[in-house]
Motif scaffolding. Structure first.
Motif, PDB file in Angstrom:
ATOM      1  N   GLU A 150       1.203  -1.225  -0.429  1.00 10.41           N
ATOM      2  CA  GLU A 150      -0.182   0.620   0.075  1.00 10.41           C
ATOM      3  C   GLU A 150       1.048   1.139  -0.454  1.00 10.41           C
ATOM      4  OE1 GLU A 150      -2.756   0.864  -0.782  1.00 10.41           O
ATOM      5  OE2 GLU A 150      -2.862   2.384   0.038  1.00 10.41           O
ATOM      6  N   ARG A 151       2.168   1.260   0.936  1.00  6.18           N
ATOM      7  CA  ARG A 151       3.235   2.398   0.650  1.00  6.18           C
ATOM      8  C   ARG A 151       3.546   2.545  -0.695  1.00  6.18           C
ATOM      9  NH1 ARG A 151       6.655   2.046   6.638  1.00  6.18           N
ATOM     10  NH2 ARG A 151       4.260   2.924   7.756  1.00  6.18           N
ATOM     11  N   ILE A 152       3.942   1.488  -1.243  1.00  8.59           N
ATOM     12  CA  ILE A 152       4.105   1.925  -2.815  1.00  8.59           C
ATOM     13  C   ILE A 152       3.346   2.187  -3.732  1.00  8.59           C
ATOM     14  CG2 ILE A 152       5.159   0.578  -4.549  1.00  8.59           C
ATOM     15  CD1 ILE A 152       7.224  -1.774  -2.180  1.00  8.59           C
ATOM     16  N   ARG A 153       2.657   1.920  -3.347  1.00  5.72           N
ATOM     17  CA  ARG A 153       1.503   2.460  -4.451  1.00  5.72           C
ATOM     18  C   ARG A 153       0.886   3.747  -3.965  1.00  5.72           C
ATOM     19  NH1 ARG A 153      -3.099   4.324  -4.982  1.00  5.72           N
ATOM     20  NH2 ARG A 153      -3.925   4.393  -2.970  1.00  5.72           N
ATOM     21  N   ARG A 154       0.889   3.973  -2.836  1.00  4.08           N
ATOM     22  CA  ARG A 154       0.930   5.625  -2.222  1.00  4.08           C
ATOM     23  C   ARG A 154       1.906   6.538  -3.090  1.00  4.08           C
ATOM     24  NH1 ARG A 154       0.620   9.386   2.060  1.00  4.08           N
ATOM     25  NH2 ARG A 154       2.283   8.085   3.168  1.00  4.08           N
ATOM     26  N   GLU A 155       3.455   5.951  -2.886  1.00  7.28           N
ATOM     27  CA  GLU A 155       4.532   6.869  -3.082  1.00  7.28           C
ATOM     28  C   GLU A 155       4.653   6.934  -4.460  1.00  7.28           C
ATOM     29  OE1 GLU A 155       7.619   5.358  -1.000  1.00  7.28           O
ATOM     30  OE2 GLU A 155       6.582   5.373   1.003  1.00  7.28           O
ATOM     31  N   THR A 156       3.747   5.631  -5.138  1.00  5.10           N
ATOM     32  CA  THR A 156       4.668   5.893  -6.273  1.00  5.10           C
ATOM     33  C   THR A 156       3.064   6.359  -7.535  1.00  5.10           C
ATOM     34  OG1 THR A 156       4.328   3.644  -6.820  1.00  5.10           O
ATOM     35  CG2 THR A 156       6.417   4.488  -6.560  1.00  5.10           C
TER      36      THR A 156
END
Lengths: 243, 203
Positions: B7-13
């Motif tokens: 979820e963090r990777i999705r938010r940060e990209t």
């Protein structure tokens, strides 16, 4: 015979891998093979005349760097053997051998990787990464990077000239030069952040989620050959490590 | 745990972070042009990675750092692609110190830069020594040869060179990013997932 992009990539990767465990003589021979491949083979034909020129310039740089490495290591790194005098300078055999090993390794590694990129447009490379299973978002970032790489030098030059015309100190002591570096960087980053917001909004409005890969024809035979080359070189590497 | 990282990777990209990562990679690759013209004797080749770590987050920075090294290999310095572990460490470490608020105080930025430099030197020394015998086609190679001529081993020479140069490089990088972000409008910063790293409670 002309290889597809995947096999070409696998062959370059194998050559680069070989650089780590072959003796310097073999690396040197393979380096010469890379030069011949770039000039004469259809598979590794450069994408443009400037790319070919850039590759040749890089080769000249690599060879001169290699010679310099042999020279400096031979001159400075002492070993057990006595020094030999060449043109009035004392060279140590151990240093020379070490320099030759490192120089030939770097020459083969660098030329093999560049051989692939000089003959493959980044767009096709990005497609290849997609076929190998890399997420679509990463491929989009690579394509965005190539866009920025084309734009940034011109933008940097423009800002540099403007700041120079305004009297920003580009010559002077270290602190002054760091300050003028900041005066160039600041507008560059600000404009790019604004552009990122606009581009990000445009991507979201178009429904980009980076989940659906684009459909493109896939040359399965080429991938079989690529996997064969890559797995052979991997087995070779394991064998070397075990030995 | 894995879901939360995903979820963090999705938010940060997503959104503006995606083009920002592209810009940061290009910045890492072209910053040498500016330092070359101004004759500044530092690399600053992780400037884009640090900027992304603060503005978007650690995972975005890891992607930016790894892609920078891979593309640098494609553009003429193939040794760079073997230095992915230090770049991953730079991304994660900077993202974490940014989240802890270190980019809101200049003295904490200096401390972060020093720690980052030491970490980068420790992680890149084994790679440089064992794969390339200390030669990575950079200007610092002279220093490695100098230490070797003083009878230090390859690993020690590379480590000393890194410990001498990396902290200076990283402190300058951290301070540049700190100064750049301090002057940005809040409205612009708020568009990015790492706004709170710079603005604190205001973000």
């Amino acid at each position: 015979m002309r290889f597809g992009t995947a096999s070409k990539f696998a062959l370059s990767a194998t050559l680069a891998l070989l650089a780590f465990f072959l003796p310097w003589q073999a690396s040197l021979v393979l380096f010469l093979c890379v030069v011949i491949l770039e000039i004469f083979s259809d598979t590794y034909k450069p994408i443009s005349a400037p790319a070919h020129k850039a590759f040749l310039r890089f080769l000249a740089y690599l060879v001169s760097l290699g010679l310099f490495m042999v020279f400096i290591n031979g001159l400075l790194i002492e070993g057990d053997d006595d020094a030999c005098i060449i043109l009035g300078l004392s060279f140590y055999p151990d240093g020379l051998a070490f320099g030759l090993n490192v120089a030939c390794r770097l020459m083969l590694l660098s030329s093999a990787i560049l051989l692939f990129f000089v003959s493959t447009p980044i767009k096709i490379f990005a497609d290849l990464l997609g076929y190998f299973g890399l997420p679509q978002k990463i491929i989009s970032i690579i394509l965005l990077t190539t866009f920025y790489l084309e734009q940034l030098p011109a933008r940097i030059r423009q800002i540099f000239w403007s700041q120079e015309a305004r009297g920003a100190p580009i010559k002077g002591n270290f602190i002054l030069r760091i300050r003028s570096f900041f005066s160039i960087l600041s507008p560059l980053v600000l404009s790019s952040l604004v552009e990122s917001v606009n581009r990000g909004m445009a991507l979201e409005l178009r429904g980009f989620r980076g989940q659906v890969p684009p459909s493109r024809p896939r040359d399965v035979r080429d991938f079989r050959l690529a996997y064969l080359i890559l797995s052979t070189s991997f087995v070779l590497l394991l064998w070397q490590v075990w030995k | 745990m894995i879901q939360s990282i995903k979820e963090r990777i999705r938010r940060e990209t997503s959104g503006p972070s995606l083009p920002l990562i592209g810009f940061s990679v290009a910045l890492n690759l072209t910053v040498g042009q500016i330092t070359g013209v101004l004759k500044i004797p530092v690399y600053l080749d992780s400037l884009g990675t640090v900027l992304t770590a603060v503005v978007s987050g650690p995972w975005a920075a890891v992607i930016a750092g790894c892609l920078s090294n891979l593309l640098a290999a494609a553009l003429g310095n193939p040794t760079m692609m073997f230095f992915l572990p230090p770049m991953i460490a730079i991304g994660i470490f900077t993202g974490l110190v940014a989240r802890a608020g270190w980019f809101r105080r200049s003295h904490l930025c200096v401390l972060g830069g020093v720690l980052q430099g030491l970490l980068a030197a420790l992680l890149s020394a084994p790679i440089s020594a064992h794969l390339f015998a200390g030669t990575t086609m950079g200007g610092a190679d002279f220093l490695v040869v100098y230490f070797r001529s003083r009878d230090y081993s390859i690993f020690e020479s590379v480590l000393f060179q890194g410990l001498l140069m990396d902290p200076v490089d990283k402190v300058i990088t951290y301070l540049l990013v700190f100064s750049l972000l301090r002057g940005l409008p809040e409205r612009l910063m708020n568009r990015f997932p790492g706004a709170a790293n710079v603005l604190g409670g205001k973000g």
